[in-house]
Design a protein around this motif. Sequence first.
Motif, PDB file in Angstrom:
ATOM      1  N   PHE A 103      -9.523   6.214 -10.070  1.00  0.00           N
ATOM      2  CA  PHE A 103      -9.570   5.260  -8.960  1.00  0.00           C
ATOM      3  C   PHE A 103     -10.967   5.158  -8.367  1.00  0.00           C
ATOM      4  O   PHE A 103     -11.516   4.074  -8.201  1.00  0.00           O
ATOM      5  CB  PHE A 103      -8.599   5.737  -7.870  1.00  0.00           C
ATOM      6  N   LEU A 104     -11.539   6.310  -8.064  1.00  0.00           N
ATOM      7  CA  LEU A 104     -12.785   6.307  -7.308  1.00  0.00           C
ATOM      8  C   LEU A 104     -14.002   6.029  -8.190  1.00  0.00           C
ATOM      9  O   LEU A 104     -15.081   5.746  -7.690  1.00  0.00           O
ATOM     10  CB  LEU A 104     -12.952   7.630  -6.557  1.00  0.00           C
TER      11      LEU A 104
ATOM     12  N   VAL B 152     -15.151   5.284  -0.725  1.00  0.00           N
ATOM     13  CA  VAL B 152     -16.154   4.978  -1.738  1.00  0.00           C
ATOM     14  C   VAL B 152     -16.752   3.588  -1.539  1.00  0.00           C
ATOM     15  O   VAL B 152     -17.964   3.407  -1.559  1.00  0.00           O
ATOM     16  CB  VAL B 152     -15.542   5.096  -3.150  1.00  0.00           C
TER      17      VAL B 152
ATOM     18  N   ASN C  77      -7.563  16.773  -0.987  1.00  0.00           N
ATOM     19  CA  ASN C  77      -7.987  18.162  -1.165  1.00  0.00           C
ATOM     20  C   ASN C  77      -8.148  18.870   0.170  1.00  0.00           C
ATOM     21  O   ASN C  77      -9.117  19.589   0.394  1.00  0.00           O
ATOM     22  CB  ASN C  77      -9.318  18.255  -1.922  1.00  0.00           C
TER      23      ASN C  77
ATOM     24  N   PHE D  49       4.030  12.091  -8.921  1.00  0.00           N
ATOM     25  CA  PHE D  49       2.628  12.159  -8.510  1.00  0.00           C
ATOM     26  C   PHE D  49       2.158  13.608  -8.442  1.00  0.00           C
ATOM     27  O   PHE D  49       1.020  13.920  -8.762  1.00  0.00           O
ATOM     28  CB  PHE D  49       2.476  11.489  -7.143  1.00  0.00           C
TER      29      PHE D  49
ATOM     30  N   GLN E  30      -9.217   5.803   0.448  1.00  0.00           N
ATOM     31  CA  GLN E  30     -10.352   6.469  -0.206  1.00  0.00           C
ATOM     32  C   GLN E  30     -11.237   5.444  -0.913  1.00  0.00           C
ATOM     33  O   GLN E  30     -12.460   5.489  -0.820  1.00  0.00           O
ATOM     34  CB  GLN E  30      -9.846   7.458  -1.248  1.00  0.00           C
ATOM     35  N   ALA E  31     -10.573   4.530  -1.622  1.00  0.00           N
ATOM     36  CA  ALA E  31     -11.325   3.560  -2.416  1.00  0.00           C
ATOM     37  C   ALA E  31     -12.057   2.553  -1.534  1.00  0.00           C
ATOM     38  O   ALA E  31     -13.177   2.162  -1.834  1.00  0.00           O
ATOM     39  CB  ALA E  31     -10.386   2.833  -3.374  1.00  0.00           C
TER      40      ALA E  31
ATOM     41  N   VAL F  23      -3.906  14.516  -1.944  1.00  0.00           N
ATOM     42  CA  VAL F  23      -4.833  13.423  -2.244  1.00  0.00           C
ATOM     43  C   VAL F  23      -6.238  13.739  -1.747  1.00  0.00           C
ATOM     44  O   VAL F  23      -7.228  13.457  -2.421  1.00  0.00           O
ATOM     45  CB  VAL F  23      -4.329  12.094  -1.626  1.00  0.00           C
TER      46      VAL F  23
ATOM     47  N   THR G 194     -14.345  11.543   0.940  1.00  0.00           N
ATOM     48  CA  THR G 194     -13.004  11.314   0.398  1.00  0.00           C
ATOM     49  C   THR G 194     -12.211  12.603   0.174  1.00  0.00           C
ATOM     50  O   THR G 194     -11.093  12.549  -0.293  1.00  0.00           O
ATOM     51  CB  THR G 194     -13.073  10.567  -0.937  1.00  0.00           C
TER      52      THR G 194
ATOM     53  N   ARG H 114      -5.243   8.104 -10.339  1.00  0.00           N
ATOM     54  CA  ARG H 114      -5.946   8.705  -9.208  1.00  0.00           C
ATOM     55  C   ARG H 114      -7.314   9.234  -9.622  1.00  0.00           C
ATOM     56  O   ARG H 114      -8.291   9.114  -8.903  1.00  0.00           O
ATOM     57  CB  ARG H 114      -5.058   9.837  -8.697  1.00  0.00           C
TER      58      ARG H 114
END
Lengths: 318, 338
Positions: free
Chosen positions: A277-278, B159, B287, A254, B154-155, B285, B166, A274
């Motif tokens: 993903f969003l 979001v 930041n 990762f 996060q998802a 993840v 996020t 990743r």
Amino acid sequence: MSTRTSTRGSGTEIAGSTAALLASRLRSLGEQRSLSAGLLILAVVVFLALAGEYLTPFDPTLSVVAVGGKIHNIPPLLPPGSTVRIDERTELLFVLGTDHLGRDVLSRIVTGARFVLTVALVATAISAAIGVTLGLLSGYVGGALDRVVSLVMDSMYAFPGLVLAIAVAALLGTGILNMATAIAVVYIPSYYRMVRGAVLSLKSLPFVEALRVMGMDTPSILFRHIAPNALYSIIAVLPMNFADAVITEAALSFLGLGISPPTPDWGYDLNTGRRYFLSGHWWIGAFPGMMIVLTVLGFLLVGEGLGERFNPRRLMRR
Amino acid sequence: MGLRDYVVKRILLMIPIVFVLLTIVFVLLRALPGDPVTMLEGKDIPEEVLARRRAELGLDQPLHVQYLNYLASVLRGDLGYTALERIPVAEYIAMRLPATVELALAASLLSIMIGVALGMLASFYRTKTTLPVVKIYSSVTFAIPVFYLGLLLQATLGVGAGLFPTGGRLSALNEVALSPRPTGFVVVDAFIVGKPWIVVDFLHHLALPSLTLGIYLSSVFARVTYLTLAEVTSQDYFTAGRSRGLTKTMLVLRYGMRNAMIPLITMAGLQVAALLGGAVLTETVFNWPGIGYVVYEGILKRDYVLVQGAVTIYAIIVAVVNLVVDIVYAYIDPRIRY
């Protein structure tokens, strides 16, 4: 194992009682739900790792597919369950969708099992070999050696394992052996502690003294008589180590310290996913992630089952 | 030996521990096969350039000289310079330290709250199903890699539900409003600068990363709380308390939890390594600009000096945190004197 069969009994009797014993063991194995559930999960994952490409509908590393002698591009970012019509007769189904390059996600998670399991296996073997050897020697020899090795091992144990693994992996670079070495470094202290503790309690037992009185040399006592008893203690640690190794491998991948593309790997694919993903393309990362969770869960369940089975003292330890 | 003697002794003991940790870092980074300069510059660089770079970093010296140099420079607080910007690594990391401390504290707090609450609930309503519930929770939270959990949160909460940002530590506007940072800790700085409302924005950003790391760490606390309470509630004095009319809630809170404190603190101490390791992934993840993110940056930019500096700082942090845990432990349990 401390199963005693009467030495006076005939051969068939012994065989019969062994069979009966085995049967009862197997029966209680079936009763242990966590162990059997874990073994089932692991059997599936190992099967995927072994069978790999023979199972997958598409080539996991290519974004094209050959149909009827012609090469067709696979569209990228197809959601799960999409179908693509190539001609009147052929329609391709992408059960788990395609990634950003148009590779089939299902094919990638199936073949992704191989790399992570190999790395975890090699890593576990390396750390068990080194940790057990150090633990045996340090525990038996004692003295200054024991103090120094214990200090080093305790310090390593206190250090965040992932950071150690990252530092080593960043230096060694990619590849199965390099990654396995990086991961192995983390778990050496766990084996060391278990085995050393076991040796310490074993070496004061009368049978060791008896062996010494009988004139047996130290290496024989240590490796032939103490080691088999001490190794008992690591049976429950092995699956936990495996589970941790899988997670650490995924974490290194990762962070970009894993294998080089396009070889499929769950951690690497999760890292790729990743970025998508969003923006709604969740399937690229979500499925490899699920495979990691499932595999680790399998090892955990097996570890828990074995721990209850083989080491009832585990709960009382410290 | 009194508490004060113990503390002094324990602080002195830190010197050999730091020394051992630094030695381990050195051995792992230098004695293993693998060449940092090739890693740094790439394989296609002419050998003279590589040799010059090696000499610059002192990597052409014999290992024992390198080792002494390494120890000496760490003592001086000199960790080298970053490859690209040529900033002192020590300064670069010091700048990022507050963010990691903030995340670590918030995550520890959350993990203990979640874990203890779950363990207490499960032991309070003890039926056949509660032990499996605790077990499943702790297995699943162990099995989910922390970065995957972060992505899922996060998802969904980020979001999907639009509840939390996020990534990052502050909104861009507040980032500007807060600089220059007197201490580096947002909560402190916001008050010093006279803009306390920035704290709200900070907590808003902190929510998801600390929840991710908190859930990841909570499984152990849930298990320990449940097991200790299960043991305590089966003791005779507990039955005696019940028969004298004390409520179950009262007993669990006043007597059960008091007994659960010691194993919980031991666990908290053991979790430090997991916390710091997990923080690397969580910071990546989300930041989150902490030391963990520096490690990731070091890998991305192939900056070996930066990675080595960060690992060195981790060694020192581990030693300090273990010192603090041991002292707290000795303070709470007077029997502990080594």
